[in-house]
Each structure stands twice: as C-alpha cells, then as structure tokens.
Design an enzyme around this catalytic site. Structure first.
Site, PDB file in Angstrom:
ATOM      1  N   TYR A   1       3.367  -9.575  14.418  1.00 29.59           N
ATOM      2  CA  TYR A   1       2.049  -9.133  13.963  1.00 29.59           C
ATOM      3  C   TYR A   1       1.448 -10.255  13.135  1.00 29.59           C
ATOM      4  CZ  TYR A   1      -1.491  -5.791  12.242  1.00 29.59           C
ATOM      5  OH  TYR A   1      -2.662  -5.124  11.953  1.00 29.59           O
TER       6      TYR A   1
ATOM      7  N   ASP B   1      -1.170   3.604  17.425  1.00 28.89           N
ATOM      8  CA  ASP B   1      -1.119   3.098  16.044  1.00 28.89           C
ATOM      9  C   ASP B   1      -1.200   4.229  15.006  1.00 28.89           C
ATOM     10  OD1 ASP B   1      -0.706   1.087  14.148  1.00 28.89           O
ATOM     11  OD2 ASP B   1      -2.840   0.883  13.774  1.00 28.89           O
TER      12      ASP B   1
ATOM     13  N   ARG C   1      -1.883  -9.712   3.920  1.00 33.90           N
ATOM     14  CA  ARG C   1      -2.206  -8.587   3.038  1.00 33.90           C
ATOM     15  C   ARG C   1      -1.096  -7.516   3.065  1.00 33.90           C
ATOM     16  NH1 ARG C   1      -3.835  -4.396   6.395  1.00 33.90           N
ATOM     17  NH2 ARG C   1      -4.338  -5.257   8.417  1.00 33.90           N
TER      18      ARG C   1
ATOM     19  N   HIS D   1      -1.505  -5.798  18.911  1.00 31.04           N
ATOM     20  CA  HIS D   1      -2.964  -5.667  18.853  1.00 31.04           C
ATOM     21  C   HIS D   1      -3.712  -6.905  19.364  1.00 31.04           C
ATOM     22  CE1 HIS D   1      -1.244  -2.507  16.622  1.00 31.04           C
ATOM     23  NE2 HIS D   1      -1.445  -2.934  15.413  1.00 31.04           N
TER      24      HIS D   1
ATOM     25  N   TYR E   1       0.866  -1.192   0.000  1.00 28.23           N
ATOM     26  CA  TYR E   1       0.000   0.000   0.000  1.00 28.23           C
ATOM     27  C   TYR E   1       0.894   1.230   0.000  1.00 28.23           C
ATOM     28  CZ  TYR E   1       1.119   0.310   5.011  1.00 28.23           C
ATOM     29  OH  TYR E   1       1.774   0.410   6.215  1.00 28.23           O
TER      30      TYR E   1
ATOM     31  N   ARG F   1      10.656  -6.451  14.054  1.00 27.80           N
ATOM     32  CA  ARG F   1       9.270  -6.879  13.855  1.00 27.80           C
ATOM     33  C   ARG F   1       9.224  -7.991  12.824  1.00 27.80           C
ATOM     34  NH1 ARG F   1       4.131  -3.389  11.464  1.00 27.80           N
ATOM     35  NH2 ARG F   1       2.618  -4.020  13.029  1.00 27.80           N
TER      36      ARG F   1
HETATM   37  C1  0GY Z   1      -0.436  -1.548  12.211  1.00 30.03           C
HETATM   38  C2  0GY Z   1      -1.124  -1.719  11.048  1.00 30.03           C
HETATM   39  C3  0GY Z   1      -1.031  -2.128   9.821  1.00 30.03           C
HETATM   40  C4  0GY Z   1       0.072  -1.989   8.983  1.00 30.03           C
HETATM   41  C5  0GY Z   1       1.315  -2.231   9.313  1.00 30.03           C
HETATM   42  O1  0GY Z   1       3.453  -2.823   8.743  1.00 30.03           O
HETATM   43  C6  0GY Z   1       2.419  -2.297   8.346  1.00 30.03           C
HETATM   44  O2  0GY Z   1       2.259  -1.855   7.223  1.00 30.03           O
HETATM   45  O3  0GY Z   1       1.632  -2.473  10.554  1.00 30.03           O
HETATM   46  C7  0GY Z   1      -2.225  -2.733   9.296  1.00 30.03           C
HETATM   47  O4  0GY Z   1      -2.586  -2.471   8.136  1.00 30.03           O
HETATM   48  O5  0GY Z   1      -2.900  -3.506  10.022  1.00 30.03           O
HETATM   49  O6  0GY Z   1      -0.911  -2.034  13.181  1.00 30.03           O
HETATM   50  O7  0GY Z   1       0.584  -0.909  12.346  1.00 30.03           O
END
Ligand code: 0GY
Length: 289
Positions: free
Chosen positions: A153, A245, A126, A177, A45, A120
């Site tokens: 994540y 965030d 996605r 999260h 994105y 990370r």
């Molecule tokens: C977040 C959220 C997002 C994106 C990223 O690394 C990233 O691009 O973390 C998401 O789209 O859920 O929590 O930082």
C-alpha cells in the site's frame, strides 16, 4: 473512536448487480471490538469497532461468498482480531497479516493454519512509521518460503522511489487500490502509465481495482475513477482483484453505501468473463489454491 472518524454505512443497499456465485470480497478489514481486541498503542487513528459478525452480515447482504481480510494499521502487528475472524469464517475467509521481522517459524505456521496467505507492507506515511526496506526484505524471504505473497500500500507519488524495491521482491506482489492514482490527471498521464508499465513489465504484479470512494473527486457516482479500473481490468484480466474496503477507515468526504460500490463493478469489468475472473477465479487462485 476519533471524534472526526466516520462510521461505516449502517444500512447498505442490496446491489442491483448480481455478483457471480462464489464471489470474493478481496479487501476488507475487521476492527476490534476494542474491548476484546485492543487497538495498537502505535496506531495513527482509532476507528469505530467493526467486527467479524458485521463483516459476515455485509458479505451475505452483498451476495458474496468469501472474504480476504487485510490487517489494518490500527491493529499494528497484533493479528489476533484477524485470526479470530478467519477461524470463525472457516474456509470462507483468508487473511493478509502484518508481522514483525523476528516472528518465529511456529508463529508463521500458526498464521498459515488460520488462513493467512500474505503479508502487507504499508508505505502510507499518514498510517505508519517508516520501516527500513532491509526489514521488509527479510520478511519477504521468510514468507516466500511459505508460498505467501506481499500486498503493498503506497501513494502514487511514492511509486518511482519504491519501484526498484518492489520489483526485487521474490513473490507475487499485489498493489492496493491501483496505486492510488490522482484521477484528475487522466488515464493517459505518465503517472498512471508508469503504473501500467510496472504491471506490464512484471508479471508477478497484481492490483486491486478498489476504493473508488477514496479516489474520487466528483463524489459517489465514482464515474471519474471507473476509466482507471476498467483500463487495468482490460489489460490485466487475470491479475486484478476487487474489494469493498469495508469498513472504509479514514474516509473524510462521505461514507459509501457498499451496495452502490458493488454496482460499480459491471462498469469496470464489462463482460461476464471479466467479472468472473475479477471476483472468483483470480482471488481463488491466489488465496484458496
Ligand atoms: C485501506 C485504507 C486505509 C487504512 C489502512 O492499514 C490501514 O490502516 O489500510 C486508509 O486510510 O487509506 O485501504 O484499507
């Protein structure tokens, strides 16, 4: 930026909840500006630029003192924007980077000197192409030697498959999260109980009780997310972190007012003692020790 991309709130409110002195926003990002720090060619994105000056202005507006800036996928493995923000913040920010397995010791030392304290590992399909676990394992061993930790994540349905790998990691592991629960299922549902078990059985696991705006199905009061966060704060008061965030990449339903996000904190950390642990003592122990 992408045509469907929502920009961050232009004018967040002043929270009514006064955070304790020295509070840390332990999950936020910097994006660009692209003219100075181009986005990665492999990104999924293209966000709205959201640079360090805007992040530090938000920090002050919300009454926070410090930030933990997490490398986002749109910058790939180039941590220049992150390092630039860390240097500008001096001792008031720490970072979580995304690195290549062939990073040199000198490059790791430079990141450490800039304030990076973790890496990370992103498993959200996605956002990133998949990385073999053996690659992550190699990185984990390298950064463990520096005393860093690992931020992970993933989406809730992937927890079962990932658990053996996650529990094999040699460092503190921070789950972004709350492991992204489906909040229509209830705190007592086996899915969220499995996440709780992960933390109960592995005392090197922490989690961020963040992102009600991503998890809610009811909308910006976030009451459907509060019980999940409160349960984690109550059970693991010394292993929880909180973050805005900001600038909220890839939000589709709405763009949160960051002041309102801060006003959710006393609903999830219901005593001054828990608030101080969540916002000050825990992040200071992990990032400023
Ligand atoms: C977040 C959220 C997002 C994106 C990223 O690394 C990233 O691009 O973390 C998401 O789209 O859920 O929590 O930082």
């Amino acid at each position: 930026m992408d045509s469907s991309y929502l920009a961050f709130h232009p004018n967040p409110s002043k929270p009514t909840f006064n955070v304790p002195p020295g509070s840390v926003d332990a999950h936020c990002h910097v994006f660009g500006p692209a003219a100075e720090f181009p986005y990665a060619p492999e990104r999924k994105y293209t966000p709205c630029d959201a640079g360090k000056k805007q992040l530090f202005a938000l920090r002050d507006q919300l009454g926070f003192t410090r930030n933990v800036i997490v490398q986002a996928s749109c910058h790939g493995r180039n941590n220049d924007a992150l390092v630039d923000a860390l240097k500008a913040a001096g001792s008031l920010a720490r970072g979580v980077a995304v690195v290549n397995p062939d990073i040199t010791d000198a490059e790791l030392s430079a990141l450490d000197a800039a304030g990076v304290r973790g890496v990370r590992f992103n498993f959200v399909k996605r956002l990133v192409d998949s990385t073999p676990k053996s690659v992550f394992q190699g990185i984990a061993e390298r950064i463990a030697a520096l005393g860093w930790h690992i931020v992970v994540y993933f989406e809730a349905p992937d927890l079962k498959e990932l658990t053996p790998f996650l529990t094999s990691l040699p460092t503190t592991v921070v789950v972004d999260h709350m492991g992204r629960p489906d909040v229509t299922k209830g705190v007592d549902h086996p899915d969220f109980q499995n996440f709780i078990r992960l933390l109960s059985e592995n005392d090197n696991f922490w989690t961020k009780v963040s992102c009600p705006e991503r998890l809610t199905v009811d909308g910006p009061a976030y009451d459907d997310v509060v019980p999940y966060a409160r349960e984690l704060v109550d059970r693991f008061p010394d292993r929880v972190l909180w973050g805005t965030d900001w600038p909220h990449p890839n939000m589709k339903s709405h763009m949160p007012d960051d002041g309102h996000l801060v006003d959710v904190i006393p609903k999830i950390a219901t005593t001054q003692e828990k608030q101080r642990a969540l916002l000050v003592d825990n992040p200071m122990r992990l990032y400023w020790r």
